[in-house]
Design a protein around this motif. Structure first.
Motif, PDB file in Angstrom:
ATOM      1  N   ARG A   1       6.936  -5.535  -1.221  1.00  0.00           N
ATOM      2  CA  ARG A   1       6.568  -4.170  -1.626  1.00  0.00           C
ATOM      3  C   ARG A   1       5.234  -3.756  -1.000  1.00  0.00           C
ATOM      4  O   ARG A   1       5.086  -2.622  -0.525  1.00  0.00           O
ATOM      5  CB  ARG A   1       6.476  -4.093  -3.152  1.00  0.00           C
ATOM      6  CG  ARG A   1       6.235  -2.698  -3.697  1.00  0.00           C
ATOM      7  CD  ARG A   1       6.183  -2.729  -5.210  1.00  0.00           C
ATOM      8  NE  ARG A   1       5.034  -3.483  -5.687  1.00  0.00           N
ATOM      9  CZ  ARG A   1       3.811  -2.970  -5.812  1.00  0.00           C
ATOM     10  NH1 ARG A   1       3.580  -1.712  -5.505  1.00  0.00           N
ATOM     11  NH2 ARG A   1       2.827  -3.714  -6.279  1.00  0.00           N
ATOM     12  N   ILE A   2       4.279  -4.675  -0.938  1.00  0.00           N
ATOM     13  CA  ILE A   2       2.988  -4.381  -0.322  1.00  0.00           C
ATOM     14  C   ILE A   2       3.142  -4.207   1.184  1.00  0.00           C
ATOM     15  O   ILE A   2       2.559  -3.297   1.794  1.00  0.00           O
ATOM     16  CB  ILE A   2       1.988  -5.504  -0.655  1.00  0.00           C
ATOM     17  CG1 ILE A   2       1.733  -5.540  -2.171  1.00  0.00           C
ATOM     18  CG2 ILE A   2       0.686  -5.320   0.105  1.00  0.00           C
ATOM     19  CD1 ILE A   2       0.944  -6.735  -2.632  1.00  0.00           C
ATOM     20  N   GLU A   3       3.957  -5.088   1.814  1.00  0.00           N
ATOM     21  CA  GLU A   3       4.201  -4.968   3.254  1.00  0.00           C
ATOM     22  C   GLU A   3       4.831  -3.624   3.600  1.00  0.00           C
ATOM     23  O   GLU A   3       4.509  -3.015   4.628  1.00  0.00           O
ATOM     24  CB  GLU A   3       5.102  -6.102   3.728  1.00  0.00           C
ATOM     25  CG  GLU A   3       4.462  -7.473   3.727  1.00  0.00           C
ATOM     26  CD  GLU A   3       5.448  -8.553   4.137  1.00  0.00           C
ATOM     27  OE1 GLU A   3       6.603  -8.198   4.488  1.00  0.00           O
ATOM     28  OE2 GLU A   3       5.088  -9.743   4.107  1.00  0.00           O
ATOM     29  N   ARG A   4       5.743  -3.160   2.743  1.00  0.00           N
ATOM     30  CA  ARG A   4       6.445  -1.907   3.038  1.00  0.00           C
ATOM     31  C   ARG A   4       5.473  -0.719   3.041  1.00  0.00           C
ATOM     32  O   ARG A   4       5.663   0.233   3.803  1.00  0.00           O
ATOM     33  CB  ARG A   4       7.541  -1.681   2.003  1.00  0.00           C
ATOM     34  CG  ARG A   4       8.674  -2.711   2.089  1.00  0.00           C
ATOM     35  CD  ARG A   4       9.831  -2.218   2.959  1.00  0.00           C
ATOM     36  NE  ARG A   4      10.690  -3.344   3.308  1.00  0.00           N
ATOM     37  CZ  ARG A   4      11.620  -3.844   2.515  1.00  0.00           C
ATOM     38  NH1 ARG A   4      11.822  -3.313   1.320  1.00  0.00           N
ATOM     39  NH2 ARG A   4      12.360  -4.860   2.930  1.00  0.00           N
ATOM     40  N   ARG A   5       4.470  -0.748   2.187  1.00  0.00           N
ATOM     41  CA  ARG A   5       3.488   0.343   2.182  1.00  0.00           C
ATOM     42  C   ARG A   5       2.788   0.443   3.529  1.00  0.00           C
ATOM     43  O   ARG A   5       2.600   1.544   4.066  1.00  0.00           O
ATOM     44  CB  ARG A   5       2.450   0.113   1.074  1.00  0.00           C
ATOM     45  CG  ARG A   5       2.957   0.313  -0.342  1.00  0.00           C
ATOM     46  CD  ARG A   5       1.828   0.066  -1.325  1.00  0.00           C
ATOM     47  NE  ARG A   5       2.251   0.282  -2.701  1.00  0.00           N
ATOM     48  CZ  ARG A   5       1.484   0.069  -3.760  1.00  0.00           C
ATOM     49  NH1 ARG A   5       0.241  -0.389  -3.587  1.00  0.00           N
ATOM     50  NH2 ARG A   5       1.932   0.289  -4.981  1.00  0.00           N
ATOM     51  N   LEU A   6       2.394  -0.710   4.079  1.00  0.00           N
ATOM     52  CA  LEU A   6       1.755  -0.711   5.387  1.00  0.00           C
ATOM     53  C   LEU A   6       2.741  -0.310   6.482  1.00  0.00           C
ATOM     54  O   LEU A   6       2.391   0.435   7.405  1.00  0.00           O
ATOM     55  CB  LEU A   6       1.179  -2.097   5.684  1.00  0.00           C
ATOM     56  CG  LEU A   6       0.060  -2.582   4.741  1.00  0.00           C
ATOM     57  CD1 LEU A   6      -0.295  -4.028   5.033  1.00  0.00           C
ATOM     58  CD2 LEU A   6      -1.169  -1.689   4.872  1.00  0.00           C
ATOM     59  N   ALA A   7       3.982  -0.800   6.370  1.00  0.00           N
ATOM     60  CA  ALA A   7       4.991  -0.468   7.373  1.00  0.00           C
ATOM     61  C   ALA A   7       5.290   1.026   7.386  1.00  0.00           C
ATOM     62  O   ALA A   7       5.516   1.622   8.451  1.00  0.00           O
ATOM     63  CB  ALA A   7       6.266  -1.258   7.105  1.00  0.00           C
ATOM     64  N   ASP A   8       5.299   1.640   6.223  1.00  0.00           N
ATOM     65  CA  ASP A   8       5.568   3.079   6.160  1.00  0.00           C
ATOM     66  C   ASP A   8       4.468   3.891   6.835  1.00  0.00           C
ATOM     67  O   ASP A   8       4.710   5.012   7.307  1.00  0.00           O
ATOM     68  CB  ASP A   8       5.740   3.518   4.709  1.00  0.00           C
ATOM     69  CG  ASP A   8       7.046   3.023   4.101  1.00  0.00           C
ATOM     70  OD1 ASP A   8       7.933   2.624   4.881  1.00  0.00           O
ATOM     71  OD2 ASP A   8       7.181   3.022   2.862  1.00  0.00           O
ATOM     72  N   GLN A   9       3.258   3.343   6.893  1.00  0.00           N
ATOM     73  CA  GLN A   9       2.199   4.014   7.636  1.00  0.00           C
ATOM     74  C   GLN A   9       2.501   4.001   9.133  1.00  0.00           C
ATOM     75  O   GLN A   9       2.230   4.983   9.845  1.00  0.00           O
ATOM     76  CB  GLN A   9       0.855   3.327   7.360  1.00  0.00           C
ATOM     77  CG  GLN A   9       0.371   3.456   5.921  1.00  0.00           C
ATOM     78  CD  GLN A   9       0.142   4.905   5.536  1.00  0.00           C
ATOM     79  OE1 GLN A   9      -0.482   5.672   6.269  1.00  0.00           O
ATOM     80  NE2 GLN A   9       0.669   5.292   4.380  1.00  0.00           N
ATOM     81  N   VAL A  10       3.059   2.889   9.635  1.00  0.00           N
ATOM     82  CA  VAL A  10       3.499   2.837  11.029  1.00  0.00           C
ATOM     83  C   VAL A  10       4.607   3.859  11.266  1.00  0.00           C
ATOM     84  O   VAL A  10       4.618   4.583  12.269  1.00  0.00           O
ATOM     85  CB  VAL A  10       3.982   1.424  11.391  1.00  0.00           C
ATOM     86  CG1 VAL A  10       4.587   1.401  12.798  1.00  0.00           C
ATOM     87  CG2 VAL A  10       2.841   0.430  11.299  1.00  0.00           C
ATOM     88  N   GLY A  11       5.555   3.932  10.309  1.00  0.00           N
ATOM     89  CA  GLY A  11       6.632   4.903  10.449  1.00  0.00           C
ATOM     90  C   GLY A  11       6.124   6.324  10.496  1.00  0.00           C
ATOM     91  O   GLY A  11       6.609   7.152  11.289  1.00  0.00           O
ATOM     92  N   ALA A  12       5.122   6.633   9.658  1.00  0.00           N
ATOM     93  CA  ALA A  12       4.565   7.982   9.660  1.00  0.00           C
ATOM     94  C   ALA A  12       3.911   8.295  11.006  1.00  0.00           C
ATOM     95  O   ALA A  12       4.037   9.413  11.531  1.00  0.00           O
ATOM     96  CB  ALA A  12       3.552   8.114   8.526  1.00  0.00           C
ATOM     97  N   ALA A  13       3.221   7.319  11.595  1.00  0.00           N
ATOM     98  CA  ALA A  13       2.593   7.545  12.889  1.00  0.00           C
ATOM     99  C   ALA A  13       3.633   7.772  13.979  1.00  0.00           C
ATOM    100  O   ALA A  13       3.482   8.644  14.851  1.00  0.00           O
ATOM    101  CB  ALA A  13       1.694   6.357  13.244  1.00  0.00           C
ATOM    102  N   LEU A  14       4.724   6.994  13.948  1.00  0.00           N
ATOM    103  CA  LEU A  14       5.787   7.182  14.942  1.00  0.00           C
ATOM    104  C   LEU A  14       6.501   8.516  14.770  1.00  0.00           C
ATOM    105  O   LEU A  14       7.047   9.065  15.726  1.00  0.00           O
ATOM    106  CB  LEU A  14       6.791   6.024  14.844  1.00  0.00           C
ATOM    107  CG  LEU A  14       6.303   4.675  15.378  1.00  0.00           C
ATOM    108  CD1 LEU A  14       7.284   3.578  15.018  1.00  0.00           C
ATOM    109  CD2 LEU A  14       6.120   4.743  16.892  1.00  0.00           C
ATOM    110  N   ALA A  15       6.490   9.035  13.552  1.00  0.00           N
ATOM    111  CA  ALA A  15       7.112  10.331  13.293  1.00  0.00           C
ATOM    112  C   ALA A  15       6.177  11.489  13.608  1.00  0.00           C
ATOM    113  O   ALA A  15       6.543  12.653  13.397  1.00  0.00           O
ATOM    114  CB  ALA A  15       7.574  10.404  11.840  1.00  0.00           C
ATOM    115  N   GLY A  16       4.965  11.177  14.086  1.00  0.00           N
ATOM    116  CA  GLY A  16       4.034  12.229  14.458  1.00  0.00           C
ATOM    117  C   GLY A  16       3.100  12.650  13.356  1.00  0.00           C
ATOM    118  O   GLY A  16       2.355  13.630  13.526  1.00  0.00           O
ATOM    119  N   ARG A  17       3.098  11.919  12.245  1.00  0.00           N
ATOM    120  CA  ARG A  17       2.216  12.276  11.135  1.00  0.00           C
ATOM    121  C   ARG A  17       0.974  11.374  11.201  1.00  0.00           C
ATOM    122  O   ARG A  17       0.895  10.332  10.564  1.00  0.00           O
ATOM    123  CB  ARG A  17       2.930  12.100   9.802  1.00  0.00           C
ATOM    124  CG  ARG A  17       4.182  12.961   9.678  1.00  0.00           C
ATOM    125  CD  ARG A  17       4.752  12.923   8.261  1.00  0.00           C
ATOM    126  NE  ARG A  17       5.205  11.609   7.860  1.00  0.00           N
ATOM    127  CZ  ARG A  17       6.417  11.118   8.136  1.00  0.00           C
ATOM    128  NH1 ARG A  17       7.277  11.862   8.825  1.00  0.00           N
ATOM    129  NH2 ARG A  17       6.769   9.916   7.714  1.00  0.00           N
TER     130      ARG A  17
END
Length: 541
Positions: free
Chosen positions: A279-295
């Motif tokens: 669950r903690i790893e996913r929070r960090l991973a979602d930040q990578v996803g947001a950056a790849l999505a242009g956010r």
């Protein structure tokens, strides 16, 4: 309570006929029956007492003993009243099935046996419960102090007298008490995800294992661990227990339900800790996803990759995963994607926040490991395939790119490969960007309406004919082309006679006005079959 304790009761005067090496088998209860097949009333671990009223001929003994062995019975007690002694055919059947058999004297009633054994069973259960509670408190305390499942499983399993293995749904070993070949892990995982109900019994390498699920987050079988267990084999110098019921099948005594529950509880404690870390790893991973999505700002991606343990200057693969099912929790697709890429063993980020239609995995992969990673992903999808039911599992993998700056292009390429995978008929498919062949790239420049018209004009008559007559012409055409026009190979794949295949091909030619002996017509059919009916190319317009 063990079988040895029952046979040692002086007042009962029981005589063991078969099973000297099986006296340590646990006893769960005493059950009296004269049914020829009592399996539906048995749960495993019973002493079955029978007056042999089911026996009409010697062959009946084989059927009765086989049924008891299949149900996991601990021992059979045969009364003397019907025949004056235990028939030799029953003795031989028990020896063949490694089923302990004892003789109940005619002057001892089955009620006497029940009255003598039942109080002892309750006493043992009371003592056993105290032991279990004490051990459970110790395990909780050990885990709170930092111990993990890998540290605890060996001593606990030895104390319980079992071998056990914990696997993920793709067959990745979490922990085990004994060696299993790699292929056996995949067999266990496939049996787990495809079982109609759990617990299930699976035979692996001639050994019968019970398989149960240990749920995690989300609560779905494809996101659960599996626990496989069996009583430990007798030591090599144990007395010969006769020929097993099937060649290579090592029949072990059944594992009592309380032992299985204790193992499951231990594994569940580990799973809770793992889920919290994920669950903690996913929070960090979602930040990578947001950056790849242009956010995010232009420099955010590198920093967010570092926070997840991936170096921004590494070589990367992107994998886009789509999982759909009738009852798919929103977070299940993320868990399935994670399970597909984790066995590769490379630093990985998995996020559901990068692309709208799928889950994205970013893997840092050295060039020499690309082929191995692709093979691992395909193997994981193949294991999960039987468990997806009416759903679809599609994976698109990009080519290898250099550095974080190239990741946006890799993500786009993975999405193209994913759409190709979705367009294929198989329920579980992996497509690598290297498989996107030149004819698809050429067709990408053709307007969607033109592509739709081409497909419908060529294949429309076959679709309508199949709908009206259930003739399977469209699939026949696809397999025929995939078989390079080989009549025998195509007929074998379709499981039809060659004459049936010739009739179908003739009907296809009649309906479409094309000639499948002509190369040009085969090419047209080949292209049309790869265009989805909605007109979109598998990897976009």
């Amino acid at each position: 309570m063990l079988l040895r304790d029952t046979l040692a009761t002086p007042r009962l005067r029981l005589t063991l006929l078969v099973g000297d090496g099986d006296l340590e088998r646990p006893v769960s209860r005493v059950f009296v029956t004269d049914l020829p097949d009592p399996r539906r009333y048995l749960a495993g671990g019973e002493i079955v007492l029978t007056g042999l009223m089911w026996r009409r001929e010697p062959a009946d003994s084989e059927a009765f003993v086989a049924a008891c062995a299949a149900a996991g019975v601990t021992a059979i007690g045969a009364g003397d009243a019907a025949f004056g002694s235990v028939p030799e055919d029953l003795v031989e059947a028990c020896r063949r099935h490694r089923m302990p058999l004892f003789e109940v004297p005619v002057e001892i009633s089955f009620r006497d046996v029940i009255d003598e054994v039942t109080p002892s069973l309750w006493a043992h259960r009371s003592t056993g419960l105290a032991t279990v509670l004490g051990r459970h408190r110790g395990l909780v305390a050990a885990m709170a102090a930092g111990a993990r499942l890998v540290d605890l499983i060996q001593p606990v399993a030895a104390d319980l007298g079992v071998d056990c293995w914990v696997l993920t749904p793709t067959g990745r070993l979490v922990v085990g008490t004994a060696a299993l070949r790699a292929g056996a892990l995949g067999e266990l995982a496939t049996a787990f995800v495809s079982a109609g109900r759990l617990p299930a019994r699976v035979t692996v390498d001639g050994r019968r294992l019970d398989v149960v699920g240990v749920p995690g987050r989300p609560a779905h079988r494809l996101a659960s661990w599996l626990l496989a267990y069996a009583a430990r084999d007798a030591p090599p110098d144990a007395p010969d227990r006769g020929t097993p019921p099937e060649a290579g099948d090592r029949a072990a005594p059944p594992v009592p339900p309380d032992v299985a529950a204790e193992l499951t509880s231990l594994v569940a404690m580990e799973r809770v800790q793992v889920d919290e870390a994920v669950r903690i790893e996913r929070r960090l991973a979602d930040q990578v996803g947001a950056a790849l999505a242009g956010r995010g700002g232009p420099g955010d991606l590198g920093g967010r990759l570092r926070a997840c343990g991936l170096k921004p200057d590494a070589m990367f693969l992107a994998a886009a995963v789509s999982f759909t099912s009738l009852s798919t929790p929103p977070e299940l697709a993320v868990a399935v994607c994670d399970e597909i890429v984790r066995p590769a063993g490379e630093p990985t980020v998995v996020t559901g926040h990068a692309i709208p239609e799928a889950v994205l995995a970013v893997l840092a992969v050295p060039p020499e490991r690309v082929a191995g990673v692709l093979d691992t992903i395909r193997a994981a999808v193949a294991v999960l395939g039987p468990g997806i039911g009416a759903g679809r599992l599609a994976v698109g993998v990009s080519a290898l790119v250099n550095g974080a700056e190239a990741l946006t292009g890799a993500v786009a390429e993975a999405r193209h490969a994913l759409r190709t995978a979705i367009a294929r008929p198989e329920p579980a498919t992996v497509v690598h960007a290297g498989e996107l062949t030149s004819h698809l790239l050429l067709l990408a420049g053709v307007p969607a309406d033109t592509r739709r018209s081409f497909r419908d004009r060529l294949l429309g008559p076959l679709v309508e004919y199949d709908r009206a007559h259930h003739a399977d012409l469209l699939r026949t055409l696809s397999v025929f082309l995939a078989s390079s026009g080989s009549w025998s190979r195509c007929a074998a794949l379709l499981h039809v006679h060659v004459n049936t295949l010739r009739y179908r091909i003739g009907r296809i030619e009649q309906l479409t006005g094309r000639d499948l002996t002509r190369f040009e017509d085969r090419v047209d059919f080949f292209l049309a079959l790869r265009l989805p009916s909605d007109g979109d190319l598998p990897f976009g317009r």
